[in-house]
Motif scaffolding. Structure first.
Motif, mmCIF file in Angstrom:
data_model
loop_
_atom_site.group_PDB
_atom_site.id
_atom_site.type_symbol
_atom_site.label_atom_id
_atom_site.label_comp_id
_atom_site.label_asym_id
_atom_site.label_seq_id
_atom_site.Cartn_x
_atom_site.Cartn_y
_atom_site.Cartn_z
ATOM 1 N N PHE A 251 -0.573 43.319 59.104
ATOM 2 C CA PHE A 251 0.115 43.199 60.503
ATOM 3 C C PHE A 251 -0.496 42.145 61.153
ATOM 4 O O PHE A 251 0.164 41.240 61.687
ATOM 5 C CB PHE A 251 0.004 44.548 61.295
ATOM 6 C CG PHE A 251 0.527 44.208 62.873
ATOM 7 C CD1 PHE A 251 1.972 44.233 62.718
ATOM 8 C CD2 PHE A 251 -0.308 44.133 63.765
ATOM 9 C CE1 PHE A 251 2.420 44.042 63.973
ATOM 10 C CE2 PHE A 251 0.122 44.143 65.018
ATOM 11 C CZ PHE A 251 1.584 44.032 65.360
ATOM 12 N N ALA A 252 -1.701 42.114 61.304
ATOM 13 C CA ALA A 252 -2.698 40.864 62.089
ATOM 14 C C ALA A 252 -2.027 39.526 61.524
ATOM 15 O O ALA A 252 -2.281 38.659 62.231
ATOM 16 C CB ALA A 252 -4.035 41.101 61.853
ATOM 17 N N VAL A 254 0.845 38.950 59.861
ATOM 18 C CA VAL A 254 2.395 38.633 60.235
ATOM 19 C C VAL A 254 2.389 38.190 61.514
ATOM 20 O O VAL A 254 3.430 37.162 61.902
ATOM 21 C CB VAL A 254 3.087 39.857 59.966
ATOM 22 C CG1 VAL A 254 4.632 39.704 60.634
ATOM 23 C CG2 VAL A 254 3.251 40.335 58.600
ATOM 24 N N SER A 255 1.643 38.466 62.704
ATOM 25 C CA SER A 255 1.772 38.304 63.941
ATOM 26 C C SER A 255 0.975 36.858 64.376
ATOM 27 O O SER A 255 1.132 36.697 65.688
ATOM 28 C CB SER A 255 1.498 39.587 64.780
ATOM 29 O OG SER A 255 0.025 39.750 64.457
ATOM 30 N N ARG A 256 0.602 36.352 63.516
ATOM 31 C CA ARG A 256 -0.408 34.980 63.740
ATOM 32 C C ARG A 256 0.853 33.947 63.944
ATOM 33 O O ARG A 256 2.061 33.894 63.332
ATOM 34 C CB ARG A 256 -1.228 34.573 62.547
ATOM 35 C CG ARG A 256 -1.989 35.641 62.193
ATOM 36 C CD ARG A 256 -3.455 35.390 62.655
ATOM 37 N NE ARG A 256 -4.103 34.182 62.708
ATOM 38 C CZ ARG A 256 -5.325 33.984 63.012
ATOM 39 N NH1 ARG A 256 -6.121 35.134 62.861
ATOM 40 N NH2 ARG A 256 -5.797 32.753 63.367
#
Lengths: 296, 336
Positions: A251-252, A254-256
């Motif tokens: 998740f970390a 993907v959201s960059r």
């Protein structure tokens, strides 16, 4: 009349095949997309590196280790408790309103959203017992989460053993525990294992309760090693170590901002899917081996 | 494995687990650890600093960073569970009260700028700038279902559907945009495509000729060619977001400072002190790399001085304020 029934039959077949194709097609598409985007990113460097702000230097090592260790704690705590509870409910407990109540509660618990378990764990393990945001807390939380599923599947497996087997054992003077440990458990082991591994593969993808108890995102060190060079040579400090897990790492990424981390996220997703597949594969293999050994 | 063995195994394991819980406290503080949690907007920056800091210290100091969100971070911070809180807005009244109750005092240190970018698709030929009032007209709650066409905002714009993209309601970006544009935090129309994942928003805006959306500047900076930015007209001329306009304070009201809050007790530990100093000196170089906008050198100097002199407290009164320069904030007498 007959033709109408045949038509209904054919229509149902089409609907059935359609639903199946939709389900499998979606899975294949998702998996395919992950492979296309992520497969080339998985290499030794990716598996052995810590997270980094540079996409090409970043890796999943802490997440991989974190997920594996948490699964270990979950299995060690959740499986014995779940199986024991199921055996008691199925073989020992007399049918009273209390056991009925427990049964309904367990079945309902299996359907409770996982975030609720996270909130419970935050209050109980993190604050009251003071275990902090540690591997131990995460493992215990997921153990609680899989407990109802393990109990339900174990009971199903035990119930499938014919009553005659137990009666034969009793007739030969076996105690209840002997009957259970020599006959019921070995015969139902295949079914129990399937349930266990399916619940563990659910737990490994769980994010919500882990985030609630305070999993981290950036962590560039590993938990202390379980073996030391001083007596008693075993160390359990790793249980209290902070951690991250695969879904959170994914998740970390993907959201960059930007696209450079997208392939990292896909690669992490691919690894996670592979871990789940491996666990399911293991379940199928073990079940196959055990079925072969059991003969009545 | 027989059942007997299995039982033995379980007993041993649970015994071992009990042992370990017992001995845990004895081993806890063997190596220095700095715990950081909070805003996911500040995360990439703190991650970069933490990474470099750990390399520079050859692993002697361990740093962990979480993304509990600004609010979640402050909760942990004010309970004394973490040493540093990442924040994309200043500390609020309730959080100040909680910190005070637990005796936590803190340094408020601005570390970078974040700006929100209002963007349209490169296929959009008619928009170059918008006023804050026009944005408000689009995004305020009463616009829901009513403002649906471009020509309702300005009559010379086409009679085409207005397709909106924006942040999901859990993100700090949403709070800030609504506060700056609508005038009240979290007050927004609901009929738009919302996502917590800003990359999804970039894609949506890029591919749709009639789209309008807002995203954090870092996400725009990462893929500039895919989007066309809209200049924002506040009090003066319409201004496009860029490193210069943000630092100068002319890109208003859609730029804001980001902070770290450092616990005063934790800052007495050598590793935390060196980490914060490292953040304020080496940070600016790393900031550009993660596509945020660094403050002026002077502001970092002021922040360092504040930290050295031991000036604790916040420059805000527990309320978010829009449009302040960092120097102004640092020049205010801080409150507890």
């Amino acid at each position: 009349m007959l033709r109408r029934r045949k038509r209904t039959e054919a229509m149902f077949k089409i609907v059935g095949i359609g639903s199946l194709a939709l389900a499998i097609g979606t899975l294949a598409l998702l998996f395919g997309a992950l492979v296309v985007e992520g497969a080339s990113r998985i290499d030794w460097q990716f598996l052995t590196s810590f997270p980094s702000r540079r996409a090409m230097q970043a890796g999943v090592l802490p997440a991989l280790v974190g997920s594996s260790l948490i699964m270990l704690v979950t299995a060690v705590v959740g499986i014995p408790l779940g199986v024991a509870a199921a055996i008691y409910l199925e073989e020992y407990a007399r049918r009273t309103w209390l056991t009925e109540l427990i049964e309904v509660t367990v079945t309902n618990l299996a359907g409770v959203p996982s975030i609720i378990f996270g909130l419970l764990a935050l209050g109980l393990f993190v604050y009251i017992l003071g275990l902090g945001a540690s591997i131990l807390t995460a493992g215990l939380t997921l153990a609680l989460l899989i407990l109802p599923v393990v109990i339900v599947t174990t009971r199903e497996a035990i119930r499938a053993i014919p009553v005659q087997i137990r009666e034969a054992a009793f007739a030969l003077g076996a105690t209840k525990w002997q009957t259970v440990s020599h006959h019921v458990l070995p015969y139902s082991a295949a079914g129990i294992l399937t349930g266990i591994i399916l619940s563990l593969s659910r737990a490994i993808g769980e994010t919500a309760p882990i985030v609630t108890i305070g999993a981290l995102t950036f962590i560039a060190f590993l938990p202390p090693a379980p073996f030391t060079d001083q007596p008693p040579f075993l160390s359990f400090e790793w249980l209290m170590s902070p951690f991250t897990v695969m879904p959170i790492q994914m998740f970390a990424w993907v959201s960059r901002p930007g696209a450079d981390f997208a392939s990292n996220a896909a690669a992490a997703g691919l690894l996670l899917v592979c871990m789940t597949f491996a666990m399911n594969g293991l379940a199928i293999y073990v079940r196959y081996r055990m079925r072969k050994r059991v003969s009545w | 494995m027989s059942v007997g063995q299995a039982v033995k195994c379980i007993v041993t394991a649970s015994f071992a687990a009990t042992l370990c819980i017992g001995s845990e406290s004895a081993h806890a503080d063997q190596s220095a650890m700095i715990k950081i949690d909070g805003s996911s907007t500040v995360y990439p920056l703190t991650e970069a600093v933490a990474e470099e800091f750990q390399n520079a210290n050859r692993g002697k100091v361990r740093v962990t960073v979480g993304i509990a969100g600004t609010g979640g971070g402050f909760k942990k911070f004010c309970r004394g569970e973490i040493d540093v809180a990442d924040a994309s807005r200043p500390i609020l009244k309730e959080e100040m009260a909680l910190c005070q109750k637990n005796g936590i005092t803190y340094y408020e240190l601005p570390i970078a700028f974040d700006a929100l970018t209002v963007a349209v698709s490169p296929m959009n030929t008619w928009v170059t700038s918008m006023t804050v009032e026009e944005l408000k007209k689009i995004w305020e709650p009463s616009a829901q279902g009513k403002i649906t066409k471009w020509n309702q905002i300005r009559s010379e714009w086409p009679d085409a559907p207005l397709i909106l993209f924006g942040a999901g309601s859990d993100s700090g970006t949403f709070d800030y945009f609504t506060d700056a544009i609508v005038g009240k935090s979290k007050s927004s129309r609901g009929d738009y495509t919302a996502s917590e994942d800003d990359n999804v928003l970039v894609q949506g805006i890029e591919k749709n000729k009639h789209a309008l959306g807002y995203i954090p500047f870092a996400y725009y900076a990462a893929q500039m060619k895919k989007l066309k930015t809209v200049a924002i007209k506040g009090k003066g001329k319409p201004i496009l977001p860029s490193a210069e306009t943000v630092v100068k304070g002319t890109y208003q009201p859609l730029s804001r400072p980001l902070f770290i809050y450092v616990s005063e007790t934790a800052a007495k530990r050598a590793e935390v002190k060196t980490f914060v100093e490292y953040y304020l000196t080496e940070g600016p170089k790393l900031i550009a790399e993660v596509r945020y906008i660094p403050l002026l050198d002077q502001a970092y100097g002021m922040a360092r001085e504040r930290f050295h002199r031991g000036v604790v407290g916040t420059g805000f009164a527990g309320e978010p304020e829009v449009g302040l320069s960092v120097e102004e904030i640092l020049n205010r007498p801080p409150k507890q």
